[in-house]
Motif scaffolding. Structure first.
Motif, mmCIF file in Angstrom:
data_model
loop_
_atom_site.group_PDB
_atom_site.id
_atom_site.type_symbol
_atom_site.label_atom_id
_atom_site.label_comp_id
_atom_site.label_asym_id
_atom_site.label_seq_id
_atom_site.Cartn_x
_atom_site.Cartn_y
_atom_site.Cartn_z
ATOM 1 N N ILE A 19 1.036 -1.040 -0.016
ATOM 2 C CA ILE A 19 0.062 -0.208 -0.533
ATOM 3 C C ILE A 19 0.906 1.215 -0.262
ATOM 4 O O ILE A 19 0.673 2.106 -1.228
ATOM 5 N N LEU A 20 1.717 1.006 0.570
ATOM 6 C CA LEU A 20 3.196 2.056 1.470
ATOM 7 C C LEU A 20 3.454 2.683 0.052
ATOM 8 O O LEU A 20 3.464 4.042 -1.379
ATOM 9 N N GLY A 21 3.976 1.454 -1.031
ATOM 10 C CA GLY A 21 4.679 1.728 -2.564
ATOM 11 C C GLY A 21 4.316 2.207 -3.640
ATOM 12 O O GLY A 21 4.547 3.215 -3.983
ATOM 13 N N GLY A 22 2.747 1.443 -3.446
ATOM 14 C CA GLY A 22 1.600 2.347 -4.487
ATOM 15 C C GLY A 22 1.141 3.797 -4.219
ATOM 16 O O GLY A 22 0.815 4.565 -5.150
ATOM 17 N N LEU A 49 5.714 -4.808 -8.452
ATOM 18 C CA LEU A 49 6.294 -5.006 -7.313
ATOM 19 C C LEU A 49 5.276 -4.704 -5.904
ATOM 20 O O LEU A 49 5.000 -5.847 -4.909
ATOM 21 N N CYS A 50 4.106 -3.920 -6.690
ATOM 22 C CA CYS A 50 3.231 -3.516 -5.211
ATOM 23 C C CYS A 50 2.485 -4.622 -5.113
ATOM 24 O O CYS A 50 1.415 -4.770 -4.701
ATOM 25 N N ALA A 51 1.833 -4.785 -6.452
ATOM 26 C CA ALA A 51 0.636 -6.615 -6.461
ATOM 27 C C ALA A 51 0.927 -7.231 -6.087
ATOM 28 O O ALA A 51 0.683 -7.979 -5.626
ATOM 29 N N MET A 52 2.569 -7.469 -6.208
ATOM 30 C CA MET A 52 2.965 -8.375 -5.949
ATOM 31 C C MET A 52 2.926 -8.777 -4.386
ATOM 32 O O MET A 52 2.580 -9.900 -3.784
#
Length: 212
Positions: A19-22, A49-52
């Motif tokens: 969540i933070l990365g997105g 990467l965030c989805a993973m």
């Protein structure tokens, strides 16, 4: 921090990171006046990467193991010794069975030796006789223990009709080649390796006493 809270935090890390990365990727994209091809590729990789990470978090929640459930055993609680049992053997069996029943998940214990039941203790079935079936015969012949940790779908348990009909797990350990110690529990998959080794050690001590 308690162990349970630490495990919960570790399990939530992929979700938090995803969540933070997105969110940071979105802020970075919105505040960039001109999007270069290199940044577009980086953003696409970041989104993947965030989805993973989010997917890993979902999978961790789905595969979290459910602890085995205990059942109320159908039977009667008792303690019975064979008649004319020497005092030293009776004391040994009482001590050993007390340790097993009070320090493991075991609920029933029977000690069978030289075609005689020396001890019945714990929650037991209504039959007070033993006609050795395939499993018990194999244990005595091979002198090797049998661990049946989940009896739900195991048809061979019918030979243990002297135990509660809804036992969930069973350990059968040899006493020399003359008998066996039969232990049952009301929780499937509940014996740890440490429990098995410890119970086997007690069985070996009983076997030595009975052989003297």
């Amino acid at each position: 921090m308690p162990q349970k809270e630490e495990n919960q935090l570790v399990k939530n890390l992929p979700l938090i990171a995803g969540i933070l990365g997105g969110f940071l990727l979105m802020i970075n994209r919105l505040t960039t006046p001109t999007v270069l091809d290199s940044q577009a590729r980086s953003d696409a990789l970041g989104v993947i990467l965030c989805a993973m990470l989010l997917l890993v978090s979902i999978l961790l929640r789905q595969i979290e193991s459910v602890p085995p459930q205990s059942v109320t055993l159908i039977g009667e609680e008792t303690i019975e010794f064979a008649n004319n049992l020497p005092v030293n053997i009776k004391t040994e069996l009482a001590w050993a069975s007390h340790l097993i029943l009070n320090n493991t998940v075991s609920k029933s214990i029977i000690i069978y030796y030289q075609n005689q039941i020396l001890l019945r203790r714990g929650i037991l079935g209504y039959s007070k006789t033993i006609n050795p079936g395939t499993i018990l015969q194999r244990v005595m012949t091979t002198k090797k223990p049998v661990y049946l940790v989940d009896l739900k779908h195991y048809p061979g348990k019918v030979e243990f009709d002297y135990l509660p009909e809804n036992i969930q797990g069973l350990i059968c350990l040899p006493l020399n080649d003359q008998g066996a110690m039969i232990i049952a529990t009301n929780i499937p998959r509940s014996y740890s390796k440490q429990d098995e080794y410890w119970i086997q050690g007690i069985a070996e001590k009983i076997a030595l006493t009975l052989k003297m």
